[in-house]
Write a protein that holds these residues in place. Structure first.
Motif, PDB file in Angstrom:
ATOM      1  N   GLY A 275       0.804  -1.217   0.000  1.00 60.90           N
ATOM      2  CA  GLY A 275       0.000   0.000   0.000  1.00 60.90           C
ATOM      3  C   GLY A 275       0.837   1.267   0.000  1.00 60.90           C
ATOM      4  N   THR A 276       0.158   2.391   0.255  1.00 61.65           N
ATOM      5  CA  THR A 276       0.794   3.702   0.211  1.00 61.65           C
ATOM      6  C   THR A 276       0.417   4.492   1.454  1.00 61.65           C
ATOM      7  OG1 THR A 276       0.572   3.691  -2.196  1.00 61.65           O
ATOM      8  CG2 THR A 276       1.020   5.814  -1.166  1.00 61.65           C
ATOM      9  N   VAL A 277       1.402   5.141   2.047  1.00 63.68           N
ATOM     10  CA  VAL A 277       1.160   6.039   3.176  1.00 63.68           C
ATOM     11  C   VAL A 277       1.058   7.449   2.615  1.00 63.68           C
ATOM     12  CG1 VAL A 277       2.077   6.913   5.359  1.00 63.68           C
ATOM     13  CG2 VAL A 277       2.500   4.532   4.701  1.00 63.68           C
ATOM     14  N   THR A 278      -0.044   8.134   2.877  1.00 66.37           N
ATOM     15  CA  THR A 278      -0.174   9.496   2.385  1.00 66.37           C
ATOM     16  C   THR A 278      -0.022  10.490   3.530  1.00 66.37           C
ATOM     17  OG1 THR A 278      -2.573   9.324   2.592  1.00 66.37           O
ATOM     18  CG2 THR A 278      -1.650   8.923   0.411  1.00 66.37           C
ATOM     19  N   GLY A 279       0.508  11.671   3.188  1.00 64.46           N
ATOM     20  CA  GLY A 279       0.578  12.764   4.162  1.00 64.46           C
ATOM     21  C   GLY A 279       1.892  12.887   4.889  1.00 64.46           C
ATOM     22  N   TYR A 280       2.792  11.921   4.737  1.00 64.27           N
ATOM     23  CA  TYR A 280       4.081  12.012   5.426  1.00 64.27           C
ATOM     24  C   TYR A 280       5.023  12.874   4.584  1.00 64.27           C
ATOM     25  CZ  TYR A 280       8.469  10.893   7.705  1.00 64.27           C
ATOM     26  OH  TYR A 280       9.667  11.000   8.361  1.00 64.27           O
ATOM     27  N   ASP A 281       5.666  13.851   5.232  1.00 60.38           N
ATOM     28  CA  ASP A 281       6.539  14.778   4.522  1.00 60.38           C
ATOM     29  C   ASP A 281       7.964  14.226   4.514  1.00 60.38           C
ATOM     30  OD1 ASP A 281       7.642  16.950   3.273  1.00 60.38           O
ATOM     31  OD2 ASP A 281       7.646  18.221   5.070  1.00 60.38           O
ATOM     32  N   GLY A 282       8.221  13.307   3.609  1.00 61.77           N
ATOM     33  CA  GLY A 282       9.557  12.704   3.545  1.00 61.77           C
ATOM     34  C   GLY A 282       9.527  11.455   2.698  1.00 61.77           C
ATOM     35  N   ASP A 283      10.703  10.868   2.539  1.00 61.97           N
ATOM     36  CA  ASP A 283      10.854   9.712   1.655  1.00 61.97           C
ATOM     37  C   ASP A 283      10.496   8.414   2.352  1.00 61.97           C
ATOM     38  OD1 ASP A 283      11.789  11.374  -0.334  1.00 61.97           O
ATOM     39  OD2 ASP A 283      13.893  11.127   0.272  1.00 61.97           O
ATOM     40  N   ARG A 284      10.049   7.441   1.557  1.00 59.96           N
ATOM     41  CA  ARG A 284       9.895   6.086   2.082  1.00 59.96           C
ATOM     42  C   ARG A 284      11.284   5.491   2.296  1.00 59.96           C
ATOM     43  NH1 ARG A 284       9.570   1.904  -1.827  1.00 59.96           N
ATOM     44  NH2 ARG A 284       7.528   1.063  -1.302  1.00 59.96           N
ATOM     45  N   LEU A 285      11.396   4.595   3.244  1.00 56.91           N
ATOM     46  CA  LEU A 285      12.686   3.989   3.552  1.00 56.91           C
ATOM     47  C   LEU A 285      12.954   2.838   2.586  1.00 56.91           C
ATOM     48  CD1 LEU A 285      12.442   3.793   7.459  1.00 56.91           C
ATOM     49  CD2 LEU A 285      13.191   5.706   6.019  1.00 56.91           C
ATOM     50  N   ALA A 286      14.220   2.690   2.189  1.00 56.47           N
ATOM     51  CA  ALA A 286      14.598   1.562   1.329  1.00 56.47           C
ATOM     52  C   ALA A 286      14.964   0.376   2.201  1.00 56.47           C
ATOM     53  CB  ALA A 286      15.778   1.952   0.453  1.00 56.47           C
ATOM     54  N   ALA A 287      14.545  -0.811   1.773  1.00 57.19           N
ATOM     55  CA  ALA A 287      14.898  -2.024   2.525  1.00 57.19           C
ATOM     56  C   ALA A 287      16.316  -2.443   2.163  1.00 57.19           C
ATOM     57  CB  ALA A 287      13.920  -3.147   2.189  1.00 57.19           C
ATOM     58  N   PRO A 288      17.165  -2.658   3.165  1.00 53.80           N
ATOM     59  CA  PRO A 288      18.510  -3.169   2.872  1.00 53.80           C
ATOM     60  C   PRO A 288      18.436  -4.615   2.386  1.00 53.80           C
ATOM     61  CG  PRO A 288      18.136  -3.096   5.243  1.00 53.80           C
ATOM     62  CD  PRO A 288      16.911  -2.489   4.606  1.00 53.80           C
ATOM     63  N   LEU A 289      19.322  -4.946   1.425  1.00 55.28           N
ATOM     64  CA  LEU A 289      19.339  -6.322   0.924  1.00 55.28           C
ATOM     65  C   LEU A 289      19.908  -7.244   1.998  1.00 55.28           C
ATOM     66  CD1 LEU A 289      20.646  -5.871  -2.726  1.00 55.28           C
ATOM     67  CD2 LEU A 289      18.308  -6.387  -1.971  1.00 55.28           C
ATOM     68  N   PRO A 290      19.299  -8.411   2.175  1.00 55.18           N
ATOM     69  CA  PRO A 290      19.847  -9.350   3.157  1.00 55.18           C
ATOM     70  C   PRO A 290      21.192  -9.895   2.685  1.00 55.18           C
ATOM     71  CG  PRO A 290      17.966 -10.306   2.000  1.00 55.18           C
ATOM     72  CD  PRO A 290      18.086  -8.910   1.521  1.00 55.18           C
ATOM     73  N   PRO A 291      22.018 -10.353   3.612  1.00 59.94           N
ATOM     74  CA  PRO A 291      23.367 -10.821   3.261  1.00 59.94           C
ATOM     75  C   PRO A 291      23.366 -12.189   2.584  1.00 59.94           C
ATOM     76  CG  PRO A 291      22.989 -11.049   5.616  1.00 59.94           C
ATOM     77  CD  PRO A 291      21.788 -10.349   5.049  1.00 59.94           C
ATOM     78  N   TRP A 292      22.225 -12.864   2.569  1.00 57.87           N
ATOM     79  CA  TRP A 292      22.197 -14.188   1.922  1.00 57.87           C
ATOM     80  C   TRP A 292      21.672 -14.061   0.496  1.00 57.87           C
ATOM     81  CZ3 TRP A 292      19.076 -12.956   6.188  1.00 57.87           C
ATOM     82  CH2 TRP A 292      17.721 -12.755   5.900  1.00 57.87           C
TER      83      TRP A 292
END
Ligand code: MN
Length: 299
Positions: A275-292
């Motif tokens: 889904g989408t979060v509306t109204g937040y003044d900023g960027d969505r966080l990127a998920a770090p790739l797992p080490p495996w």
């Protein structure tokens, strides 16, 4: 009370949001879960008048419930179900991620100087981990008194009360406030393991001081917990039946195997689902790739 089935777990410092340190107690090498409780952060108390306070951009969760208990200050929650909810002291926010949700958390513009809160995750059992996401706000959790203590039951059942929020395994959480120094004995559910965290003040258990730097773990078959409060104090007690499923956590995702977690990372970073979060003044966080490695050959 002094046997080896009781252990002390030191908190470690993590960063919740830029410049805002938290103490994280579980998961840790020596204790991954307490009942279905799989994550415990103690936020503050911290003065946030100088900076921006909490600013956590949109990010996803799966397979768990996020549980927030506010002690001082406030937080504004937004999620992909279009929930916009401010949480204030004495209130609970419970977000059920189930098959997937995204949310943001921020200190409101007109914030107070201080923030003090706890944020926990509750693992969903295998049968419920893909349920539809949901959000609940509890403005007035039930309160009782036991000797010198005022007890607020904030999740599950304990002290003959039940918190009005939906959980999916036998568990409890309560805040215990004592106004003065003195002895305190808390009856415990024998089938539960428990964790006691001092939020404010100092107590003694087993003849040793316990403050907010350590979580006291109590194995099942413990009938009661006796302590001495050194002065006014505020405690968090959590508990639950041992969670007999192996869970894996990567970033904000809870799953059962590495491939599943890898797929969540790929889907979130590709802006699929959640889904989408509306109204937040900023960027969505990127998920770090797992080490495996991704067993499908992707990244
Ligand atoms: Mn979150």
């Amino acid at each position: 009370m002094s046997d080896s089935r009781h252990q002390r777990i030191s908190g470690r410092t993590a960063e919740l949001s830029a410049g805002l340190p938290v103490q994280r107690f579980i998961p840790t090498r020596e204790r991954r879960m307490i009942g279905a409780w799989v994550f415990l952060d103690h936020i503050g108390p911290a003065d946030i008048s100088a900076g921006k306070g909490v600013q956590i951009g949109p990010h996803p969760h799966t397979g768990l419930q996020t549980f927030t208990w506010m002690i001082e200050g406030e937080l504004l929650h937004r999620d992909s179900l279009d929930t916009v909810q401010t949480i204030r002291p004495g209130q609970v926010n419970l977000m059920t991620a189930g098959k997937g949700i995204s949310h943001s958390e921020e200190s409101p513009q007109s914030r107070s100087r201080c923030i003090h809160a706890t944020q926990l995750w509750i693992a969903l059992p295998d049968e419920q981990r893909f349920i539809e996401p949901a959000f609940e706000h509890c403005a007035e959790p039930p309160v009782t008194h036991l000797g010198p203590a005022q007890i607020t039951v904030i999740a599950g059942s304990a002290f003959a009360l039940e918190a009005p929020i939906k959980v999916y395994s036998p568990l409890m959480a309560a805040e215990i406030v004592c106004a003065d120094a003195g002895p305190l004995t808390l009856p415990l559910q024998r089938s539960f393991e428990h964790g006691l965290l001092v939020l404010d003040g100092v107590v003694s258990c087993d003849g040793r001081e316990l403050d907010s730097s350590e979580l006291l773990y109590l194995a099942t078959a413990t009938e009661s917990l006796t302590m001495t409060c050194h002065g006014p104090c505020r405690l968090l007690l959590i508990g639950g039946e041992p969670f007999n499923e192996d869970v894996l956590i990567w970033w904000n995702f809870l799953g059962r195997n590495k491939q599943e977690l890898h797929d969540y990372v790929r889907r979130w970073n590709a802006a699929e689902d959640f889904g989408t979060v509306t109204g937040y003044d900023g960027d969505r966080l990127a998920a770090p790739l797992p080490p495996w490695k991704d067993q499908n050959g992707g990244t």
